[in-house]
Design an enzyme around this catalytic site. Sequence first.
Site, short mmCIF file in Angstrom:
data_model
loop_
_atom_site.label_atom_id
_atom_site.label_comp_id
_atom_site.label_asym_id
_atom_site.label_seq_id
_atom_site.Cartn_x
_atom_site.Cartn_y
_atom_site.Cartn_z
N LEU A 21 6.25 11.54 -2.03
CA LEU A 21 5.57 11.62 -3.37
C LEU A 21 6.31 10.51 -3.83
O LEU A 21 5.54 9.99 -4.97
CB LEU A 21 6.61 13.13 -3.93
CG LEU A 21 5.65 14.30 -3.63
CD1 LEU A 21 6.57 15.34 -4.15
CD2 LEU A 21 4.50 14.29 -4.45
N HIS A 22 7.69 10.23 -3.97
CA HIS A 22 8.00 9.22 -4.78
C HIS A 22 8.27 9.28 -6.31
O HIS A 22 9.15 8.55 -6.77
CB HIS A 22 7.94 7.91 -4.33
CG HIS A 22 7.67 7.88 -2.60
ND1 HIS A 22 8.56 8.41 -2.00
CD2 HIS A 22 6.77 6.94 -2.11
CE1 HIS A 22 8.12 7.96 -0.66
NE2 HIS A 22 7.14 7.51 -0.56
N CYS A 28 9.66 6.90 15.96
CA CYS A 28 8.66 6.57 14.70
C CYS A 28 7.39 5.87 15.01
O CYS A 28 7.61 4.68 15.54
CB CYS A 28 9.55 5.78 13.57
SG CYS A 28 8.66 5.67 12.03
N CYS A 84 6.75 -1.34 -0.15
CA CYS A 84 6.66 -1.05 1.50
C CYS A 84 6.32 -2.20 2.35
O CYS A 84 5.21 -2.95 1.97
CB CYS A 84 5.77 0.06 1.88
SG CYS A 84 5.20 0.09 3.59
N SER A 86 3.37 12.01 8.35
CA SER A 86 3.66 11.55 6.96
C SER A 86 2.57 10.94 6.43
O SER A 86 1.90 10.19 6.81
CB SER A 86 5.04 10.68 7.05
OG SER A 86 5.38 10.32 5.39
N ASN A 96 15.02 1.00 0.75
CA ASN A 96 15.26 0.11 1.84
C ASN A 96 14.69 -1.00 1.22
O ASN A 96 13.51 -1.48 1.25
CB ASN A 96 14.60 0.56 3.28
CG ASN A 96 15.30 -0.12 4.34
OD1 ASN A 96 16.07 -1.34 4.21
ND2 ASN A 96 14.71 0.43 5.51
N CYS A 115 1.54 0.21 -0.97
CA CYS A 115 2.34 0.49 -1.74
C CYS A 115 3.39 -0.62 -1.97
O CYS A 115 3.60 -1.50 -1.07
CB CYS A 115 3.48 1.83 -1.25
SG CYS A 115 2.29 3.19 -1.06
N GLU A 140 -1.28 4.59 7.43
CA GLU A 140 -1.62 5.81 6.78
C GLU A 140 -2.05 6.80 7.82
O GLU A 140 -3.30 6.53 8.14
CB GLU A 140 -2.31 5.58 5.56
CG GLU A 140 -2.64 7.08 5.04
CD GLU A 140 -1.76 8.01 4.90
OE1 GLU A 140 -0.73 7.97 4.27
OE2 GLU A 140 -2.10 9.37 5.46
N CYS A 145 -1.65 -1.52 6.59
CA CYS A 145 -1.97 -0.13 5.62
C CYS A 145 -2.83 -0.32 4.56
O CYS A 145 -2.67 -1.40 3.71
CB CYS A 145 -0.59 0.55 5.45
SG CYS A 145 -1.02 2.03 4.72
N GLU A 176 4.85 -2.28 15.11
CA GLU A 176 6.43 -2.00 15.45
C GLU A 176 6.49 -0.40 15.77
O GLU A 176 5.80 0.40 14.96
CB GLU A 176 7.28 -2.74 14.59
CG GLU A 176 7.08 -2.05 13.14
CD GLU A 176 8.10 -3.09 12.15
OE1 GLU A 176 7.88 -4.13 12.06
OE2 GLU A 176 8.79 -2.32 11.58
N CYS A 179 10.03 0.82 7.58
CA CYS A 179 8.30 0.66 7.91
C CYS A 179 7.94 -0.82 7.77
O CYS A 179 7.74 -1.31 6.64
CB CYS A 179 7.75 1.61 6.92
SG CYS A 179 5.99 1.56 7.09
#
Length: 381
Positions: A236-237, A112, A126, A212, A311, A123, A181, A119, A94, A354
């Site tokens: 980072l998060h 985007c 995500c 990113s 999100n 994470c 990634e 990925c 997407e 994402c």
Amino acid sequence: MATIPICITDLTGDQIRELAAELSEPVYRAAQLQSWIYRRLPLFIDDMPDLPQSFRQRLAMKVRLHSLVPAHEMIGDDGTVKVLFTLADGKTIESALMPYPAGRYRSRYTVCVSTQVGCPVGCPFCATGQQGFERNLTPGEIIDQVLYFARWLRDHSNQAGSASGQLASHITNLVFMGMGEPLANYNALWQAMEMLNSPDGFDLGARHMVISTAGLVPQIERLSREQLQVGLAVSLHASSNTLRNTLVPINKKYPLDEIMPACRRYCQATGRRISFEYILFDNLNDSTEDARSLARLVAGLNCHVNLIAANPTTNGSFRPPHRSIILTFEQELRRLRIACTLRQGKGLDIDSGCGQLRSRFLQPTAGQSSHGSLHHSTGRV
Ligand code: SAH
Ligand code: SF4
């Protein structure tokens, strides 16, 4: 008829010249073809009438013009256009087109872009990370996301607000923040970025493109040595390894004590400012002490922190904090003189996070209800 395996956008400028030579065409024909593909965005090979018909016929036997088929298109209340594409092997990705009307800055249209199917980083907050990893995208599959939206804007220019001057009429920015990634698919990403930047290609300034990353240290070092002045954002998060190991699992391989020095070297080598992404999760990384710890981590760096309210995805344990907590976190960073912005969510009504739209199609029972208008199209673009 079997699908032609090579897409024209998978080829570098040199390879397009080789193709023209192979088809016994003069050198200028390659430039003419490239200009058609990246400037005039034809749908079909026969839409390029000033290329000789015999060349077009021979070309059609060698290369495809597109690598993506739009399967579903949704438009959010804020004008975000989200598209689910099917690839030649049936896999899906997407991408989104996000409008930013003129305000403090000039109006923008940002795409985007996805770089992988799924990925490998995984994470847990995500939607893409929850889908696992399938494969890297080719340069053409990366480029075609951008060309699709360039064509979309050309074809919708009256609706899109550009006629009134509120919005740009063309793509102004790219963020490699879609699925995957980007730095784990470095070579394909780089080939795509060079073509998107090239004056003979899509001709978009490198400073208008941002990669990113979850923090792949060797690739950050490699990026520091590149000539193209593209922007870098590091997700980072968390400001401690203990928390980051759980949020961004690649942190166990490249912990903060390796990532931060790599970021410092990146800033020194390129003279560029770096961005840090920090998603705020309720009760996890959102306290005033977390803000102070983040400020200590990035102190002295030429950087900008983008704060993002989580999100929510199907993994319900990651929720956004209350608005007042978010504002307190932001104020604390500002008090500590860290440049930061609270990033506005885009296309939230249409699962624009994402990998979220794809999730919905992979798990048809989860979150079936959709807001925003659903535009369906099946044609090859
Ligand atoms: N893999 C790269 C780029 C793609 S993800 C990276 O992680 O940086 C792009 C951004 O979307 C990252 O900052 C990522 O953390 C963010 N993101 C992913 N899931 C999210 C969610 N549920 N809420 C808010 N941001 C999310
Ligand atoms: Fe991959 Fe980025 Fe999602 Fe993490 S946030 S799983 S690195 S796409």
